[in-house]
Motif scaffolding. Structure first.
Motif, PDB file in Angstrom:
ATOM      1  N   MET A   1      38.419  56.110  43.631  1.00 49.62           N
ATOM      2  CA  MET A   1      39.775  55.626  43.540  1.00 49.62           C
ATOM      3  C   MET A   1      39.987  54.952  42.181  1.00 49.62           C
ATOM      4  O   MET A   1      39.119  54.242  41.687  1.00 49.62           O
ATOM      5  CB  MET A   1      40.043  54.639  44.679  1.00 49.62           C
ATOM      6  CG  MET A   1      41.412  54.034  44.635  1.00 49.62           C
ATOM      7  SD  MET A   1      41.677  52.935  46.041  1.00 49.62           S
ATOM      8  CE  MET A   1      43.228  53.538  46.573  1.00 49.62           C
ATOM      9  N   LYS A   2      41.132  55.147  41.593  1.00 45.24           N
ATOM     10  CA  LYS A   2      41.454  54.587  40.291  1.00 45.24           C
ATOM     11  C   LYS A   2      41.706  53.081  40.416  1.00 45.24           C
ATOM     12  O   LYS A   2      42.378  52.627  41.331  1.00 45.24           O
ATOM     13  CB  LYS A   2      42.698  55.279  39.746  1.00 45.24           C
ATOM     14  CG  LYS A   2      43.062  54.837  38.360  1.00 45.24           C
ATOM     15  CD  LYS A   2      43.992  55.765  37.602  1.00 45.24           C
ATOM     16  CE  LYS A   2      45.337  55.962  38.164  1.00 45.24           C
ATOM     17  NZ  LYS A   2      46.264  56.668  37.289  1.00 45.24           N
ATOM     18  N   ALA A   3      41.144  52.297  39.484  1.00 44.10           N
ATOM     19  CA  ALA A   3      41.376  50.853  39.460  1.00 44.10           C
ATOM     20  C   ALA A   3      42.842  50.575  39.171  1.00 44.10           C
ATOM     21  O   ALA A   3      43.489  51.308  38.426  1.00 44.10           O
ATOM     22  CB  ALA A   3      40.500  50.188  38.411  1.00 44.10           C
ATOM     23  N   GLY A   4      43.370  49.529  39.764  1.00 48.32           N
ATOM     24  CA  GLY A   4      44.768  49.187  39.537  1.00 48.32           C
ATOM     25  C   GLY A   4      45.047  47.749  39.921  1.00 48.32           C
ATOM     26  O   GLY A   4      44.171  47.040  40.414  1.00 48.32           O
ATOM     27  N   ILE A   5      46.257  47.339  39.703  1.00 51.17           N
ATOM     28  CA  ILE A   5      46.629  45.976  40.062  1.00 51.17           C
ATOM     29  C   ILE A   5      46.690  45.841  41.582  1.00 51.17           C
ATOM     30  O   ILE A   5      46.873  46.820  42.297  1.00 51.17           O
ATOM     31  CB  ILE A   5      47.972  45.561  39.423  1.00 51.17           C
ATOM     32  CG1 ILE A   5      49.129  46.449  39.905  1.00 51.17           C
ATOM     33  CG2 ILE A   5      47.864  45.608  37.899  1.00 51.17           C
ATOM     34  CD1 ILE A   5      50.489  45.979  39.444  1.00 51.17           C
ATOM     35  N   SER A   6      46.527  44.613  42.060  1.00 52.18           N
ATOM     36  CA  SER A   6      46.506  44.387  43.499  1.00 52.18           C
ATOM     37  C   SER A   6      47.721  43.623  43.999  1.00 52.18           C
ATOM     38  O   SER A   6      47.872  43.420  45.198  1.00 52.18           O
ATOM     39  CB  SER A   6      45.237  43.608  43.892  1.00 52.18           C
ATOM     40  OG  SER A   6      45.228  42.346  43.255  1.00 52.18           O
ATOM     41  N   GLY A   7      48.581  43.196  43.113  1.00 48.75           N
ATOM     42  CA  GLY A   7      49.769  42.461  43.535  1.00 48.75           C
ATOM     43  C   GLY A   7      50.321  41.634  42.405  1.00 48.75           C
ATOM     44  O   GLY A   7      49.864  41.716  41.263  1.00 48.75           O
ATOM     45  N   LEU A   8      51.279  40.814  42.730  1.00 51.49           N
ATOM     46  CA  LEU A   8      51.911  39.929  41.759  1.00 51.49           C
ATOM     47  C   LEU A   8      51.155  38.611  41.736  1.00 51.49           C
ATOM     48  O   LEU A   8      50.972  37.980  42.775  1.00 51.49           O
ATOM     49  CB  LEU A   8      53.371  39.702  42.151  1.00 51.49           C
ATOM     50  CG  LEU A   8      54.222  38.859  41.227  1.00 51.49           C
ATOM     51  CD1 LEU A   8      54.329  39.521  39.853  1.00 51.49           C
ATOM     52  CD2 LEU A   8      55.601  38.679  41.828  1.00 51.49           C
ATOM     53  N   ASN A   9      50.703  38.172  40.570  1.00 45.35           N
ATOM     54  CA  ASN A   9      49.958  36.930  40.447  1.00 45.35           C
ATOM     55  C   ASN A   9      50.902  35.744  40.290  1.00 45.35           C
ATOM     56  O   ASN A   9      50.884  34.819  41.072  1.00 45.35           O
ATOM     57  CB  ASN A   9      48.989  37.014  39.268  1.00 45.35           C
ATOM     58  CG  ASN A   9      48.134  35.785  39.142  1.00 45.35           C
ATOM     59  OD1 ASN A   9      48.543  34.802  38.531  1.00 45.35           O
ATOM     60  ND2 ASN A   9      46.953  35.826  39.747  1.00 45.35           N
ATOM     61  N   HIS A  10      51.724  35.761  39.243  1.00 41.28           N
ATOM     62  CA  HIS A  10      52.711  34.700  39.059  1.00 41.28           C
ATOM     63  C   HIS A  10      53.838  35.204  38.161  1.00 41.28           C
ATOM     64  O   HIS A  10      53.705  36.226  37.502  1.00 41.28           O
ATOM     65  CB  HIS A  10      52.080  33.433  38.476  1.00 41.28           C
ATOM     66  CG  HIS A  10      51.634  33.560  37.054  1.00 41.28           C
ATOM     67  ND1 HIS A  10      50.427  34.122  36.698  1.00 41.28           N
ATOM     68  CD2 HIS A  10      52.233  33.192  35.894  1.00 41.28           C
ATOM     69  CE1 HIS A  10      50.294  34.090  35.389  1.00 41.28           C
ATOM     70  NE2 HIS A  10      51.384  33.547  34.874  1.00 41.28           N
TER      71      HIS A  10
END
Length: 139
Positions: A1-10
């Motif tokens: 699976m390709k690495a990616g962002i996991s959500g909104l941090n701030h």
């Protein structure tokens, strides 16, 4: 699976007056104040970490494009919050999308929205209204 962002941090918003913006986000929108310093503040809204940062280059009017930040609101709180927001802030757009929304400006002209609904309710809306030409992808 390709690495990616996991959500909104701030989200960091440039503000001209930290105290004025802090009062708006705390007293009008109901954010919890977590830290304050001379040139900024950290607030919390659910799982969102919001930073207000004093900036001498803050614009005096809203950016002309459609970019904005939408906050989720529990169903039971929407009407009261929408009434409070419209009494205290400038409305910049009338709602024409799925789900109840109020579009308003903060004291520095950042475009904001309170919204009832989630990505799944929006996708369900487009599945039920295919004439709008939106392609929905299921995981």
């Amino acid at each position: 699976m390709k690495a990616g962002i996991s959500g909104l941090n701030h989200v960091t918003l440039a503000v001209a007056d930290v105290e004025r913006s802090l009062a708006f986000y705390r007293d009008v929108l109901g954010c919890a104040v977590r830290a304050v310093w001379a040139d900024g503040a950290y607030l919390e809204a659910g799982s969102l970490w919001l930073c207000l940062s004093r900036d001498e280059n803050t614009r005096s009017s809203p950016h002309p494009d459609y970019s904005h930040i939408a906050f989720s609101v529990p169903d039971v709180d929407y009407v009261a919050l929408s009434e409070r927001v419209t009494a205290e802030a400038t409305v910049w757009k009338e709602n024409k999308s799925e789900g109840a929304s109020t579009y308003f400006l903060d004291p520095d002209g950042h475009k904001l929205e309170i919204h009832l609904g989630a990505l799944e309710t929006r996708l369900a809306h487009y599945r039920e209204n295919p004439a709008k030409g939106v392609r929905v992808f299921d995981n």
